[in-house]
Write a protein that holds these residues in place. Structure first.
Motif, PDB file in Angstrom:
ATOM      1  N   HIS A 178       0.816  -1.224   0.000  1.00 19.39           N
ATOM      2  CA  HIS A 178       0.000   0.000   0.000  1.00 19.39           C
ATOM      3  C   HIS A 178       0.847   1.271   0.000  1.00 19.39           C
ATOM      4  O   HIS A 178       0.360   2.340  -0.311  1.00 19.39           O
ATOM      5  N   TYR A 179       2.172   1.131   0.275  1.00 19.63           N
ATOM      6  CA  TYR A 179       3.008   2.331   0.187  1.00 19.63           C
ATOM      7  C   TYR A 179       3.068   2.863  -1.248  1.00 19.63           C
ATOM      8  O   TYR A 179       3.249   4.050  -1.464  1.00 19.63           O
ATOM      9  N   LEU A 180       2.890   1.973  -2.205  1.00 12.93           N
ATOM     10  CA  LEU A 180       2.920   2.412  -3.606  1.00 12.93           C
ATOM     11  C   LEU A 180       1.675   3.215  -3.982  1.00 12.93           C
ATOM     12  O   LEU A 180       1.611   3.804  -5.053  1.00 12.93           O
ATOM     13  N   GLY A 181       0.687   3.215  -3.096  1.00  6.64           N
ATOM     14  CA  GLY A 181      -0.522   4.000  -3.364  1.00  6.64           C
ATOM     15  C   GLY A 181      -0.491   5.347  -2.656  1.00  6.64           C
ATOM     16  O   GLY A 181      -1.404   6.158  -2.799  1.00  6.64           O
ATOM     17  N   LYS A 182       0.535   5.593  -1.883  1.00  3.70           N
ATOM     18  CA  LYS A 182       0.587   6.866  -1.138  1.00  3.70           C
ATOM     19  C   LYS A 182       0.965   7.998  -2.089  1.00  3.70           C
ATOM     20  O   LYS A 182       1.850   7.848  -2.930  1.00  3.70           O
ATOM     21  N   GLU A 183       0.288   9.112  -1.898  1.00  8.52           N
ATOM     22  CA  GLU A 183       0.461  10.258  -2.793  1.00  8.52           C
ATOM     23  C   GLU A 183       1.943  10.637  -2.946  1.00  8.52           C
ATOM     24  O   GLU A 183       2.440  10.841  -4.050  1.00  8.52           O
ATOM     25  N   LYS A 215       8.462   5.990  11.393  1.00  7.59           N
ATOM     26  CA  LYS A 215       8.284   5.984  12.850  1.00  7.59           C
ATOM     27  C   LYS A 215       6.810   5.890  13.191  1.00  7.59           C
ATOM     28  O   LYS A 215       5.997   6.614  12.597  1.00  7.59           O
ATOM     29  N   GLU A 216       6.483   5.048  14.150  1.00  7.20           N
ATOM     30  CA  GLU A 216       5.111   5.000  14.661  1.00  7.20           C
ATOM     31  C   GLU A 216       5.151   5.229  16.153  1.00  7.20           C
ATOM     32  O   GLU A 216       6.087   4.784  16.818  1.00  7.20           O
ATOM     33  N   LYS A 217       4.129   5.909  16.654  1.00  2.35           N
ATOM     34  CA  LYS A 217       4.088   6.153  18.103  1.00  2.35           C
ATOM     35  C   LYS A 217       3.531   4.958  18.866  1.00  2.35           C
ATOM     36  O   LYS A 217       3.931   4.702  19.990  1.00  2.35           O
ATOM     37  N   ARG A 234      10.501  -7.590   8.441  1.00  2.67           N
ATOM     38  CA  ARG A 234       9.585  -8.201   7.472  1.00  2.67           C
ATOM     39  C   ARG A 234       8.311  -7.385   7.338  1.00  2.67           C
ATOM     40  O   ARG A 234       7.687  -7.361   6.280  1.00  2.67           O
ATOM     41  N   ASP A 235       7.907  -6.747   8.430  1.00  2.00           N
ATOM     42  CA  ASP A 235       6.620  -6.054   8.444  1.00  2.00           C
ATOM     43  C   ASP A 235       6.629  -4.801   7.562  1.00  2.00           C
ATOM     44  O   ASP A 235       5.683  -4.566   6.818  1.00  2.00           O
ATOM     45  N   VAL A 236       7.667  -4.000   7.645  1.00  2.08           N
ATOM     46  CA  VAL A 236       7.659  -2.761   6.841  1.00  2.08           C
ATOM     47  C   VAL A 236       8.919  -2.503   6.010  1.00  2.08           C
ATOM     48  O   VAL A 236       8.859  -1.809   5.004  1.00  2.08           O
ATOM     49  N   ASN A 239       9.386  -4.678   2.518  1.00  2.33           N
ATOM     50  CA  ASN A 239       8.359  -4.378   1.509  1.00  2.33           C
ATOM     51  C   ASN A 239       8.186  -2.875   1.309  1.00  2.33           C
ATOM     52  O   ASN A 239       8.681  -2.291   0.351  1.00  2.33           O
ATOM     53  N   HIS A 240       7.493  -2.214   2.253  1.00  4.62           N
ATOM     54  CA  HIS A 240       7.134  -0.801   2.049  1.00  4.62           C
ATOM     55  C   HIS A 240       8.361   0.090   1.817  1.00  4.62           C
ATOM     56  O   HIS A 240       8.420   0.859   0.870  1.00  4.62           O
ATOM     57  N   LEU A 241       9.346  -0.035   2.704  1.00  4.22           N
ATOM     58  CA  LEU A 241      10.448   0.918   2.622  1.00  4.22           C
ATOM     59  C   LEU A 241      11.406   0.561   1.485  1.00  4.22           C
ATOM     60  O   LEU A 241      12.042   1.433   0.901  1.00  4.22           O
TER      61      LEU A 241
HETATM   62  C1  BG6 Z   1       1.446  -2.396   7.549  1.00  6.33           C
HETATM   63  C2  BG6 Z   1       2.168  -3.007   8.710  1.00  6.33           C
HETATM   64  O1  BG6 Z   1       1.751  -3.085   6.381  1.00  6.33           O
HETATM   65  O2  BG6 Z   1       1.816  -1.039   7.415  1.00  6.33           O
HETATM   66  C3  BG6 Z   1       1.878  -2.228   9.982  1.00  6.33           C
HETATM   67  O3  BG6 Z   1       1.783  -4.356   8.859  1.00  6.33           O
HETATM   68  C4  BG6 Z   1       2.171  -0.765   9.783  1.00  6.33           C
HETATM   69  O4  BG6 Z   1       2.608  -2.734  11.073  1.00  6.33           O
HETATM   70  C5  BG6 Z   1       1.494  -0.241   8.531  1.00  6.33           C
HETATM   71  O5  BG6 Z   1       1.680  -0.073  10.906  1.00  6.33           O
HETATM   72  C6  BG6 Z   1       1.901   1.185   8.229  1.00  6.33           C
HETATM   73  O6  BG6 Z   1       1.072   1.713   7.240  1.00  6.33           O
HETATM   74  P1  BG6 Z   1       0.665   3.256   7.271  1.00  6.33           P
HETATM   75  O7  BG6 Z   1      -0.111   3.440   6.010  1.00  6.33           O
HETATM   76  O8  BG6 Z   1      -0.130   3.474   8.507  1.00  6.33           O
HETATM   77  O9  BG6 Z   1       1.941   4.031   7.283  1.00  6.33           O
END
Ligand code: BG6
Length: 490
Positions: A178-183, A215-217, A234-236, A239-241
């Motif tokens: 879903h990071y690829l869908g972020k503006e 970063k998440e709070k 593995r979580d972020v 894939n996302h980063l």
């Molecule tokens: C998910 C992870 O894929 O992405 C979560 O499993 C994480 O742990 C989330 O919090 C972060 O997504 P976003 O859109 O809130 O930055």
């Protein structure tokens, strides 16, 4: 195309994502007129429940439900939603699902089917199989959106891909990140490839280092079961980063076609060696210093004594002409002091400082992914006044003040719309996935065996104590301490 949308696990025990993200995104598209008025949404999961209960669950996370327009549209949308309960590994449930799809297709005239799988890995292949066998249409298009986790390492990911390949063609599979869908992530290619100012200095001769920070709070509250098995890398990160890294590092594609773009992204990954243990820093959050927030191990859903990392920093090198020697530092963690995702491109220093003794910090381009989307460029200026002083300031494009009339779409809205339109460039191709796992697998196996130390950091802090040294080791300089981006002035 006119699709019937079938959500596998649009709710149920494992349906958190579906409730929080997928269904609201589908409704968001409907509300904005991007779905045909008669689109039908069918949910399928194990939990038996009546229609009222189902509708109640899927509408839980819809925003602004009390405004008249949203309320009327939601009522209409719910009328067009239905649910079939069934197991994931037997034909009869899928056959009932097929009957329901046919029933709605007769009503709407739709011929195309979009299946959305948000399921745990254990049932992934049985469902892909059950759908292909019982619910695949020969009269129109079939598309399958799938959600991570796509395996735990290179081997298990390949197993999944190999099991999926005989069932669904690669052009039918939409692996969502879903990071690829972020503006702001979608903005990276535009920013890099349309502005001479950036494209001309986007390389090792001008750039000292690149940092991607997540970063998440909040901690893992309640998600410890899933999280503990996977860990933050593995979580972020994998894939996302890593998707962000590919977009930052890729060569300009010859066209905007999905295959050409993804070819370029894969080339970047191929040029990265597996990450070394000495270039990884892991952390796990303990209780907050004031004792208010419990630590990771206090979460009931986390196995006792777990060594799973909730924080990770790692450095990667892209060994090609453009990037040889430039560190890409990725940091990510939960239960930290702030909530933000940003990308920092730190430029080199000029030789021959004309203003010795004055502030002459490095230029830094910051792409602020979220929250408060912005692009800003840190630069040195003369401090206004009669004296000859310099000051670190910025060119600031904050979206909230610049694009006041425009809303930023939800990532899932953008991606579901792409999948409906058959646009695959913002989805992960099989070889991209493979390469990303290749880079992470050796170190993940060491981590799994407890061979990489994990530093405890307090909930709500900036992360492990050795983090500043880790970042400095790769050449990042914080610059002027007096400067800070004026985010609160928005
Ligand atoms: C998910 C992870 O894929 O992405 C979560 O499993 C994480 O742990 C989330 O919090 C972060 O997504 P976003 O859109 O809130 O930055």
């Amino acid at each position: 195309p006119n699709f019937t949308i079938v959500g596998m696990s649009l709710l149920g025990a494992s349906g958190d994502l579906a409730k929080k993200k997928t269904f609201p995104a589908l409704f968001g598209l409907y509300l904005q007129g991007y779905l045909p008025a008669n689109t039908r949404i069918i949910g399928y999961a194990r939990t038996k429940m009546d229609r009222a209960d189902y509708l109640n669950r899927i509408s839980q996370h819809i925003k602004n439900k009390n405004t008249p327009k949203v309320k009327t549209t939601l009522d209409q949308f719910l009328v067009q939603s239905s649910y079939v309960a069934g197991v994931y590994d037997k034909d009869d449930g899928f056959q009932r699902l097929e009957q329901e799809i046919r029933r709605v297709e007769i009503e709407t005239g739709a011929k195309d089917r979009l299946f959305y799988m948000a399921l745990p890995p254990s049932v992934f292949i049985p469902v892909a199989n059950g759908l292909k066998k019982n619910c695949y249409t020969n009269k129109g298009i079939n598309r399958l959106i799938i959600e991570k986790p796509f395996g735990m390492d290179l081997e298990s990911s390949r197993k999944l891909s190999d099991a999926l390949a005989p069932l669904w063609r690669e052009d039918e599979i939409y692996r969502i990140d879903h990071y690829l869908g972020k503006e702001m992530v979608k903005n990276i290619m535009v920013l890099r490839f349309t502005n001479m100012m950036f494209s001309s200095c986007w390389d090792k001769d001008h750039i000292e280092n690149i940092q991607i920070t997540f970063k998440e709070k909040i901690g893992t509250e309640g998600r410890g079961g899933y999280f503990d098995e996977f860990g933050i890398m593995r979580d972020v990160m994998q894939n996302h980063l890593f998707q962000v890294l590919s977009l930052i590092a890729m060569e300009p594609p010859a066209s905007m076609s999905a295959e050409v773009i993804r070819d370029e992204k894969v080339k970047v990954l191929r040029a990265i060696e597996p990450v070394r243990e000495s270039e990884v820093l892991l952390g796990q959050y303990g209780p907050s210093e004031d004792g208010v927030h419990p630590g990771y191990l206090d979460d009931e859903t986390v196995p006792q004594g777990s060594k799973t990392a909730t924080f990770a920093a790692a450095t990667f090198y892209v060994n090609n002409r453009r990037w040889q020697g430039v560190p890409f530092i990725i940091k990510c963690g939960k239960a930290l002091d702030q909530q933000k995702v940003d990308i920092r491109v730190q430029f080199k220093e000029h030789g021959g400082n004309l203003f010795p003794g004055l502030s002459n910090a490095r230029n830094e381009l910051v792409i602020r992914v979220q929250p408060e989307e912005a692009v800003y460029l840190k630069m040195t200026q003369k401090l206004p006044g009669l004296g000859m002083n310099t000051v670190m300031t910025d060119l600031d494009l904050s979206y909230a003040s610049r694009f006041t009339q425009l809303a930023i779409p939800e990532a899932y809205e953008a991606l579901i719309l792409d999948a409906l339109n058959g646009e695959q460039s913002n989805f992960v191709r099989k070889d991209e996935l493979d390469e990303a796992w290749r880079i992470f697998t050796p170190v993940l196996h060491k981590i799994d065996r407890g061979l990489v130390p994990v530093e405890i950091y307090p909930y709500g802090s900036r992360g492990p104590r050795s983090l500043p040294d880790f970042i400095r080791r790769f050449g990042y300089e914080r610059g002027s301490m007096a400067y800070s981006w004026p985010s609160t002035s928005l």
